[in-house]
Design a protein around this motif. Structure first.
Motif, PDB file in Angstrom:
ATOM      1  N   LEU A 239     133.490   4.565  26.055  1.00  0.00           N
ATOM      2  CA  LEU A 239     132.271   3.878  26.503  1.00  0.00           C
ATOM      3  C   LEU A 239     132.577   2.440  26.906  1.00  0.00           C
ATOM      4  O   LEU A 239     133.205   1.704  26.130  1.00  0.00           O
ATOM      5  CB  LEU A 239     131.238   3.859  25.367  1.00  0.00           C
ATOM      6  N   GLN A 240     132.113   2.071  28.100  1.00  0.00           N
ATOM      7  CA  GLN A 240     132.343   0.705  28.573  1.00  0.00           C
ATOM      8  C   GLN A 240     131.027   0.001  28.849  1.00  0.00           C
ATOM      9  O   GLN A 240     130.088   0.586  29.369  1.00  0.00           O
ATOM     10  CB  GLN A 240     133.191   0.741  29.853  1.00  0.00           C
ATOM     11  N   GLU A 241     130.991  -1.282  28.492  1.00  0.00           N
ATOM     12  CA  GLU A 241     129.863  -2.162  28.809  1.00  0.00           C
ATOM     13  C   GLU A 241     129.483  -1.959  30.274  1.00  0.00           C
ATOM     14  O   GLU A 241     130.355  -1.872  31.134  1.00  0.00           O
ATOM     15  CB  GLU A 241     130.331  -3.614  28.555  1.00  0.00           C
ATOM     16  N   GLY A 242     128.213  -1.860  30.555  1.00  0.00           N
ATOM     17  CA  GLY A 242     127.769  -1.670  31.941  1.00  0.00           C
ATOM     18  C   GLY A 242     127.475  -0.216  32.267  1.00  0.00           C
ATOM     19  O   GLY A 242     126.740   0.076  33.207  1.00  0.00           O
ATOM     20  N   GLN A 243     128.058   0.711  31.482  1.00  0.00           N
ATOM     21  CA  GLN A 243     127.779   2.136  31.697  1.00  0.00           C
ATOM     22  C   GLN A 243     126.506   2.548  30.948  1.00  0.00           C
ATOM     23  O   GLN A 243     125.986   1.786  30.126  1.00  0.00           O
ATOM     24  CB  GLN A 243     128.942   2.987  31.177  1.00  0.00           C
ATOM     25  N   MET A 244     126.060   3.762  31.233  1.00  0.00           N
ATOM     26  CA  MET A 244     124.972   4.360  30.460  1.00  0.00           C
ATOM     27  C   MET A 244     125.496   5.615  29.757  1.00  0.00           C
ATOM     28  O   MET A 244     126.400   6.282  30.256  1.00  0.00           O
ATOM     29  CB  MET A 244     123.816   4.778  31.379  1.00  0.00           C
ATOM     30  N   VAL A 245     124.883   5.940  28.616  1.00  0.00           N
ATOM     31  CA  VAL A 245     125.172   7.192  27.914  1.00  0.00           C
ATOM     32  C   VAL A 245     124.001   8.142  28.138  1.00  0.00           C
ATOM     33  O   VAL A 245     122.848   7.763  27.887  1.00  0.00           O
ATOM     34  CB  VAL A 245     125.330   6.959  26.398  1.00  0.00           C
ATOM     35  N   LEU A 246     124.275   9.340  28.616  1.00  0.00           N
ATOM     36  CA  LEU A 246     123.249  10.379  28.690  1.00  0.00           C
ATOM     37  C   LEU A 246     123.493  11.351  27.543  1.00  0.00           C
ATOM     38  O   LEU A 246     124.583  11.896  27.396  1.00  0.00           O
ATOM     39  CB  LEU A 246     123.303  11.090  30.044  1.00  0.00           C
ATOM     40  N   ASN A 247     122.469  11.519  26.715  1.00  0.00           N
ATOM     41  CA  ASN A 247     122.567  12.417  25.551  1.00  0.00           C
ATOM     42  C   ASN A 247     121.522  13.519  25.686  1.00  0.00           C
ATOM     43  O   ASN A 247     120.331  13.290  25.528  1.00  0.00           O
ATOM     44  CB  ASN A 247     122.331  11.620  24.263  1.00  0.00           C
ATOM     45  N   THR A 262     116.476  14.785  25.940  1.00  0.00           N
ATOM     46  CA  THR A 262     117.462  13.947  26.611  1.00  0.00           C
ATOM     47  C   THR A 262     116.981  12.499  26.652  1.00  0.00           C
ATOM     48  O   THR A 262     115.806  12.253  26.936  1.00  0.00           O
ATOM     49  CB  THR A 262     117.710  14.406  28.067  1.00  0.00           C
ATOM     50  N   ARG A 263     117.886  11.603  26.347  1.00  0.00           N
ATOM     51  CA  ARG A 263     117.658  10.188  26.576  1.00  0.00           C
ATOM     52  C   ARG A 263     118.890   9.598  27.238  1.00  0.00           C
ATOM     53  O   ARG A 263     120.018  10.088  27.024  1.00  0.00           O
ATOM     54  CB  ARG A 263     117.379   9.423  25.271  1.00  0.00           C
ATOM     55  N   THR A 264     118.671   8.551  28.033  1.00  0.00           N
ATOM     56  CA  THR A 264     119.764   7.838  28.682  1.00  0.00           C
ATOM     57  C   THR A 264     119.610   6.367  28.308  1.00  0.00           C
ATOM     58  O   THR A 264     118.508   5.824  28.431  1.00  0.00           O
ATOM     59  CB  THR A 264     119.679   8.022  30.212  1.00  0.00           C
ATOM     60  N   PHE A 265     120.676   5.789  27.792  1.00  0.00           N
ATOM     61  CA  PHE A 265     120.560   4.400  27.327  1.00  0.00           C
ATOM     62  C   PHE A 265     121.826   3.622  27.679  1.00  0.00           C
ATOM     63  O   PHE A 265     122.878   4.215  27.934  1.00  0.00           O
ATOM     64  CB  PHE A 265     120.300   4.376  25.806  1.00  0.00           C
ATOM     65  N   PRO A 266     121.729   2.302  27.711  1.00  0.00           N
ATOM     66  CA  PRO A 266     122.904   1.506  28.113  1.00  0.00           C
ATOM     67  C   PRO A 266     123.945   1.433  27.007  1.00  0.00           C
ATOM     68  O   PRO A 266     123.597   1.410  25.824  1.00  0.00           O
ATOM     69  CB  PRO A 266     122.312   0.114  28.382  1.00  0.00           C
ATOM     70  N   VAL A 267     125.229   1.413  27.381  1.00  0.00           N
ATOM     71  CA  VAL A 267     126.311   1.231  26.410  1.00  0.00           C
ATOM     72  C   VAL A 267     126.193  -0.150  25.773  1.00  0.00           C
ATOM     73  O   VAL A 267     126.463  -0.328  24.590  1.00  0.00           O
ATOM     74  CB  VAL A 267     127.691   1.396  27.095  1.00  0.00           C
ATOM     75  N   GLY A 268     125.776  -1.139  26.585  1.00  0.00           N
ATOM     76  CA  GLY A 268     125.559  -2.486  26.051  1.00  0.00           C
ATOM     77  C   GLY A 268     124.124  -2.639  25.547  1.00  0.00           C
ATOM     78  O   GLY A 268     123.464  -1.660  25.210  1.00  0.00           O
ATOM     79  N   ARG A 269     123.646  -3.892  25.519  1.00  0.00           N
ATOM     80  CA  ARG A 269     122.301  -4.125  24.985  1.00  0.00           C
ATOM     81  C   ARG A 269     121.204  -3.815  25.984  1.00  0.00           C
ATOM     82  O   ARG A 269     120.091  -3.474  25.591  1.00  0.00           O
ATOM     83  CB  ARG A 269     122.167  -5.589  24.549  1.00  0.00           C
ATOM     84  N   GLN A 270     121.517  -4.001  27.259  1.00  0.00           N
ATOM     85  CA  GLN A 270     120.470  -3.857  28.274  1.00  0.00           C
ATOM     86  C   GLN A 270     120.952  -3.023  29.448  1.00  0.00           C
ATOM     87  O   GLN A 270     122.145  -2.955  29.743  1.00  0.00           O
ATOM     88  CB  GLN A 270     120.088  -5.247  28.780  1.00  0.00           C
TER      89      GLN A 270
END
Lengths: 464, 464
Positions: A239-247, A262-270
Motif C-alpha cells: 500500500l502506497q500513500e496516494g492510492q486507494m484500497v478497495l475492500n 464494498t468500501r473504497t478508502f484512501p491509503v493515507g488520511r484523505q
C-alpha cells in the motif's frame, strides 16, 4: 439449524407447487485440495441447506410427491470414523432435527431412483455444479455429462427460485447478522490499513474476523489497490500513500447466509481531489439506485438509473460527453462501469446462481438476451417483490486495456473524451456496496451502518 | 517459481526412467463452493507444480517421450477475462518461465491424446483425485469412472514417487521455510491462548498468520481442547483452565511446500501433574523416534520404537501391563495411539498421497497389508534415504468410545488396565510433531526450534 418446523414447512410449500414424481436433492461432497483426504472447508449446497438444514458431506434427500414422505440418504459413522472425527449426533438424530421421517443408507439411493425411472415417473433434479454430483447424475440417469443440465427440471428450478427469493423472517435475521458482522470487519480493515502494509496482511485480518465470528467468508475477499480489476484475488501489492484500497468482502453466518459489502478508502488520511470527485459520483449513483428500491420497480431500471447518474457525473468532470440518455442506451458508460449494479443475495452471495440467471434475475416476459458489454453482466433485471434481498454496488473503474481496445476501434468517441481519459489511466477503481431488503412498501438497508461518505471515511482515516 | 532449468532438469530426469509414448499431467480446475463461479482458493496439483511450476487453473501438459517435446495445453485470456481478472503474464510467457517449448489451446488436448490412443502408443497418466479430472480421463479414454485408477500408469507413479521422494537443495530451502513460518505461527498461538477464549478465535490467528505470510494453510488446522479426536475440525469449544490445547497446523509456502507441526499446551499456566506425566511419555517417544532417523533405517521400526516407548510409559503409570514387546506386537498400545508415527512430506503435507500409499510409503518387498488397528494407519514403513522429508508425531489419546468398545469385547485385558483407565476417560489427548530431513549420515529437524519441553512451554504460558 433453524427449528425443525421451518424445514417441514418449506418442504410442504415446495410440494404444493409441483405435481407427481420425486424431487432429488444432492448435498455436496468434500472437495479435495491436493489429494482426496486433504479437503477444503466443507460448504453444503445452499438448496440442500434451505430444505434440510444439515451441514454434513455426502448426503442426499428425496421428497416423494405422491407418497408424502421425505427420505435422507447417508451413512452413520463407524468406530474408525469416531476415532478420527469424534462422536457426533447420529444421522437419524440430525434427520429428526430437520423433521425428516426416514433415513436410508447412501448406497440405496441409486436403486431408489432407478425404480422411479423404470416406472417412468418423473425424477426432478436441479442442475449440478460440482463435478462429483455431475458424475452421479450422469451414471444414475444414463446421461453424458454435457446433457445433464439440459435435463434438469425447469419446474423444480422455478419452484425453488420462487420460494428462496422471498426471504422469511428468520432468514432476514440471518441476513441482518451477516451484514452487521461484515460491517464490523470492514470497519476494522478501514482502521487498520497503513502505507507500507501488504494487501495480504489486511486480507489476513479479514480471514481472522471471519473465523472468529464462527463462519467463513461468503466469497474470496477482493482487497486491492487495483480496484479496477473486478474480481482481483492477488494480494501481493504494498500500500502506497496516494492510492486507494478497495475492500469487497463479506462474512457468511454459521447457518450459511451471506453478507456482501464494498468500501473504497484512501491509503493515507484523505482522498486526493480527483479521487474525491469520482467517489462522490459513485456515491450519488449508489444513493439514486437505493432510493428507487421498492416492490414493483424493475431492477433493470434501478441499474439504468445508476448508469445515468454515473454518466452525468463523468460528463461533469469531462470524461464523457453528449446526451446522458443516449450514451447509456448505447452502452458507452460501460467503459467506466463494466458490470451490473447488483444481484440477489441469500444463502449464496449471488443467490441461486447455480440455478440459472434467467430464472433468478429475469422472467418469461423479461428474457435476458443482450450481448451489450456491461448490460450482459447484469444478473438481476426483474420486478422487485417484498422479501427480496439484493445488493446495490455501482462503481467507476478505469481499465487501461479497455481504453486501448476501444480507442483503437474509435468506439463511442462521441460519448467518451479519450484525450482527457488518458490522464486517468492509472486512476484504478471505486466501488460502494450495501445489502438491501425489499419491504412491503419500500426497502431498508440490512445490518448496521458502515462509514460511507467522504467525511465519514476521512474521519476514520485521520488517525493514520 | 524456481528457475526454469530446474523444471527442465526434473522433466529430463523423469524421461530417463520411462520408455516410449506420452506422459499426461492434468493440472487442477477451480473448485466450486456453492456455485461454479464462487470457488475455493486455487490449489494446483502438486505433481503438476513439481514438473511445470505454473499455479493457474485449467492447464494440462504432455511430455512426449519419443518426440522429445513438452507441450502446455491452455487458453490465453480474453479481453473480458482481463476486465474481470486483470492483466497477467501470457500463457506463452508462463510456459517459457518453466522452459516449456510449445503451447496449444486446451481444446486440442483431446484430439492430441486420441491420436496416440489410435496409434496404440502408451499414454501414461496418474490416478486423478478430483472429480473434474476423473470426468476428463473417463471421456478421453472411454473408461468408466470406477476403472480410471486401475488403468493409471504404475511405471509413471513409481518414477514420480522416486523423484519427488528425494528432496533437492532448493526444495529443502522451501521446506525449512515452511517449518519455520509454521513454528512462528505456533509460538504466537501458544502465547495468545487464554481461558475463556473460543477455539475459533485461536484458529483465526492461525489463518491470519497463513495469509500474512503469503501462503495458505497446508491443511485444515486441528485446534482443539479435545486432542483425542485425531482430525477434529470443530472450533466451537471455550477454553477452560485445566484443559490442554492441541494445535496441529502448518503453513504452505508460496511455491506450495508444507509445514506440519503439533504442540499441546495447557490452557492455564501449567500442566496438571497427570498431564505432565503423560506429556513426558509422549516426548520420550518423540525423542526415541527422531534419534533413530538415518538412511537405511525402516520407518516401520521407528514407529515400533515409538510404540514401545509409549507402552513402557503407560506401564509406568499403571495404564498398561505385561511385556512391552508382546503388547506392541499384539497391537494393544493402539488403545492409546491409534495412528502412525509419521508420513512423508513435501509439496503435499501427506506427500504424494494421491499416488497411493503402497508406492510412497512401502516397497515391492515391504507390502502394506496389515489390518491391525493402529498399524493399518501407518503411512510410511520403508527404508529411509537421504533427501526424504517426514514427520515424527507420536501421541497418547484417550477415546471414551474406544474404551467402551474394547472393554465390552474384553480385548487385550492382559495388557490394558481398564479399571485404572476409567479414571482417565476425560483426559483428552497429547501429540508432539516436528518435521525432519534425512541427511547423508543422519537427520536434522527442519525449521527453527519451537518450544518443546514441559519447562519451555510452561515458561511461555507463565505470562497468562
Amino acid at each position: 439449524m433453524f427449528e425443525k418446523h421451518i424445514y417441514a414447512n418449506r418442504r410442504a410449500q415446495l410440494k404444493k407447487s409441483l405435481g407427481s414424481g420425486i424431487l432429488l436433492f444432492l448435498g455436496n461432497e468434500e472437495s479435495p485440495m491436493n489429494y482426496k483426504d486433504n479437503a477444503y472447508h466443507f460448504r453444503q449446497d445452499s438448496t440442500f441447506l434451505y430444505y434440510f438444514g444439515i451441514k454434513e458431506p455426502a448426503l442426499a434427500a428425496v421428497i416423494d410427491l405422491d407418497g408424502d414422505e421425505t427420505i435422507l440418504f447417508g451413512d452413520e459413522m463407524s468406530i474408525d470414523d469416531i476415532v478420527w472425527m469424534g462422536r457426533q449426533k447420529t444421522l437419524t438424530e440430525k434427520a429428526s432435527d430437520a423433521a425428516i421421517e426416514r433415513v436410508l443408507p447412501a448406497k440405496e439411493l441409486h436403486q431408489y431412483i432407478s425404480s422411479y425411472i423404470t416406472k417412468k415417473q418423473k425424477v426432478h433434479y436441479l442442475p449440478p455444479y460440482r463435478a462429483e454430483n455431475k458424475t452421479k447424475i450422469s451414471s444414475w440417469f444414463g446421461l453424458s455429462v454435457s446433457e445433464i443440465s439440459n435435463r434438469a427440471s425447469i419446474d423444480l428450478i422455478k419452484a425453488v427460485v420462487a420460494q428462496r427469493s422471498v426471504k422469511s423472517a428468520e432468514e432476514i435475521v440471518q441476513l441482518d447478522l451477516a451484514a452487521s458482522l461484515s460491517a464490523d470487519m470492514h470497519q476494522v480493515v478501514m482502521q487498520a490499513a497503513r502505507p507500507g502494509m501488504y494487501e495480504r496482511e489486511i486480507v489476513a485480518k479479514i480471514h481472522q474476523a471471519a473465523m472468529a465470528s464462527g463462519g467463513q467468508l461468503a466469497y474470496p475477499a477482493i482487497l486491492t489497490v487495483h480496484g479496477q480489476i473486478l474480481h482481483n484475488h492477488y494480494y501481493g501489492n504494498q500500500l502506497q500513500e496516494g492510492q486507494m484500497v478497495l475492500n469487497d468482502s463479506g462474512l457468511e453466518t454459521e447457518l450459511g447466509y451471506a453478507g456482501d459489502l464494498t468500501r473504497t478508502f484512501p491509503v493515507g488520511r484523505q482522498f486526493t481531489p480527483v479521487q474525491k470527485d469520482i467517489y462522490e459520483i459513485v456515491l450519488q449513483a449508489y444513493t439514486d439506485a437505493k432510493d428507487l428500491l421498492a416492490p414493483g420497480i424493475r431492477y433493470l431500471d434501478v441499474h439504468l438509473t445508476a448508469c445515468r447518474t454515473l454518466t452525468q457525473g463523468l460528463k461533469d468532470i469531462g470524461l464523457m460527453r453528449g446526451t446522458v440518455e443516449d450514451a447509456v442506451n448505447a452502452g458507452a458508460h460501460a467503459m467506466f462501469f463494466q458490470c451490473g449494479t447488483g444481484h440477489m443475495m441469500g444463502l449464496d452471495v449471488h443467490d441461486m446462481e447455480d440455478l440459472g440467471e434467467q430464472y433468478v434475475g429475469y422472467t418469461d416476459q423479461l428474457i435476458k438476451n443482450t450481448t451489450q458489454f456491461g448490460l450482459k453482466s447484469l444478473r438481476l433485471g426483474k420486478e422487485l417483490q417484498p422479501g427480496y434481498v439484493l445488493t446495490v454496488e455501482p462503481g467507476i473503474y478505469i481499465i487501461p486495456e479497455l481504453i486501448d481496445q476501444w480507442k483503437a476501434d474509435n468506439r463511442f468517441k462521441e460519448y467518451i473524451n479519450y484525450e482527457r481519459l488518458e490522464q486517468f489511466r492509472e486512476f484504478t477503481g471505486i466501488r460502494i456496496e450495501d445489502d438491501f431488503l425489499i419491504t412491503e412498501n419500500n426497502s431498508r438497508m440490512l445490518g448496521k451502518h458502515l462509514s460511507l461518505t467522504v467525511s465519514e471515511i476521512e474521519t476514520i482515516r485521520s488517525s493514520v
